[in-house]
Design a protein around this motif. Sequence first.
Motif, short mmCIF file in Angstrom:
data_model
loop_
_atom_site.label_atom_id
_atom_site.label_comp_id
_atom_site.label_asym_id
_atom_site.label_seq_id
_atom_site.Cartn_x
_atom_site.Cartn_y
_atom_site.Cartn_z
N SER A 1 67.68 24.84 42.93
CA SER A 1 67.95 23.83 43.97
C SER A 1 67.98 24.47 45.35
N TRP A 2 68.34 25.75 45.43
CA TRP A 2 68.23 26.49 46.69
C TRP A 2 66.88 27.18 46.81
N TRP A 3 66.34 27.58 45.68
CA TRP A 3 65.17 28.48 45.64
C TRP A 3 64.15 27.85 44.68
N PRO A 4 63.38 26.86 45.14
CA PRO A 4 62.51 26.10 44.24
C PRO A 4 61.52 26.94 43.45
N GLU A 5 61.02 28.01 44.05
CA GLU A 5 60.03 28.85 43.37
C GLU A 5 60.59 29.46 42.08
N PHE A 6 61.89 29.61 42.00
CA PHE A 6 62.51 30.24 40.84
C PHE A 6 62.40 29.40 39.58
N ALA A 7 62.09 28.11 39.71
CA ALA A 7 62.02 27.23 38.54
C ALA A 7 60.85 27.55 37.62
N ALA A 8 59.93 28.40 38.04
CA ALA A 8 58.76 28.74 37.21
C ALA A 8 59.18 29.35 35.88
N GLU A 9 58.35 29.16 34.89
CA GLU A 9 58.54 29.78 33.56
C GLU A 9 59.84 29.34 32.88
N GLY A 10 60.22 28.08 33.09
CA GLY A 10 61.36 27.55 32.36
C GLY A 10 62.72 27.99 32.85
N LYS A 11 62.81 28.42 34.11
CA LYS A 11 64.10 28.90 34.64
C LYS A 11 64.83 27.86 35.48
N GLY A 12 64.29 26.65 35.55
CA GLY A 12 64.78 25.64 36.47
C GLY A 12 66.20 25.17 36.22
N ARG A 13 66.70 25.29 35.00
CA ARG A 13 68.04 24.78 34.70
C ARG A 13 69.14 25.85 34.79
N LEU A 14 68.75 27.08 35.10
CA LEU A 14 69.73 28.15 35.22
C LEU A 14 70.68 27.88 36.39
N THR A 15 71.98 27.98 36.15
CA THR A 15 72.96 27.76 37.21
C THR A 15 73.37 29.07 37.86
N LEU A 16 73.97 28.96 39.03
CA LEU A 16 74.48 30.16 39.70
C LEU A 16 75.56 30.82 38.85
#
Length: 399
Positions: free
Chosen positions: A95-110
């Motif tokens: 949600s802060w870093w949209p590019e990080f959602a690649a490869e199934g990482k989009g639901r990882l929380t801080l």
Amino acid sequence: MSETDSDIRVHGTVEPGFESVREEFATVVANEARDGGAQLAVHHHGRLVVDLWGGDGVDGDSLLGLYSSSKGAMALIAALLVQEGVLDLDREVASWWPEFAAEGKGRLTLRQLLAHRSGVIGVDGGLSPDELADDRAVAARLADQRPFWEPGTAHGYHALVIGPLVGEVVLRATGRTIQELFEERVRAPYALDYYLGLPEELEPRFRTALPMLPTPAEQALLAENPIAPDSLMAIAFNYHADPPFDIVGYANSRTVRARAPISGGGVGSARGLSRMYAAIAGELDGSAPLLKPDTLAEVARIHSSGQDMVTGATNAFGLGFVPLATRHPVLSPLAVGHSGAPGSQAFADPATGLAYSYTRRRFGFAAGPGAAENDRLIPAVATAAARAADLGRGREGGV
């Protein structure tokens, strides 16, 4: 304070009541840290009660590469931002870093990221030395990287990448780097002799890190247990890269010391790091503790425990910090800190008002979680502090 005996190769001062700590440190210097030197600093309720150094290579003002101790500074800045509502632990990193959602990482929380649960422990093919000195470059590589386990389902030590990952979130949320926030909010206000970015004028005080000198038995053990190049350990420590990670050369690089990559680029003295933790443990210089009780309880709470996917060891993580009571039962469940690769260890224990920092210049054997001598020094410090507290209560009661 009383001066220590120079004939036992230990220098510095201790408050009355902490003489037993000096004696234990003298044993450490004689047996473990003579070649290279070591420092020990302890604050108790904001007072510097132990300030010792010894061995062949350092004095009290020497600045050393303290490696993963910088993860403690990272955890402190993250905790402050959570405390102020700037960061939300249960918000997705993407949600802060949209590019990080690649490869199934989009639901990882801080929260999961700070607890070493992301699965993004390195990159395929490895990172170059120039990249390892640049948090933004590492973060850019990690954004597209596939995780090495399903995010959130397990934990493993993010040795070289936790700093770039958390740092990118902080940068996207605040427009400031962790290094900048640490300087402005912690190092400068408290005059810490610990730096995330060592100024050029302080370079003469820096003492180079020295490689481990294993005994024949230790060398045999290392030879019998090589790190497989395709293992998670190799990936997390960048040993699969060409060239592989040079852990001693890392702190000895001026580029690393100047840029201070958050995973391990901090430089300082035991006094400086103990003072940082003193600002967490209680009042320091008349200022309230940096972390409020509810914030401290949350970051100290164990969020990951059991077998580490990277190291294979049984360990535990809070939020950025390592809970120290799991290894040192003399400390309270609120004790938080972080070790550094040569064997350094530092922590705050707000329940007792203790802040501790032990540093050493030469790498110890299997010393990443904190060199073995901490297992003797920490109980000595805790016992002396408890006696000092008892004496203080006796004086207040008129005994």
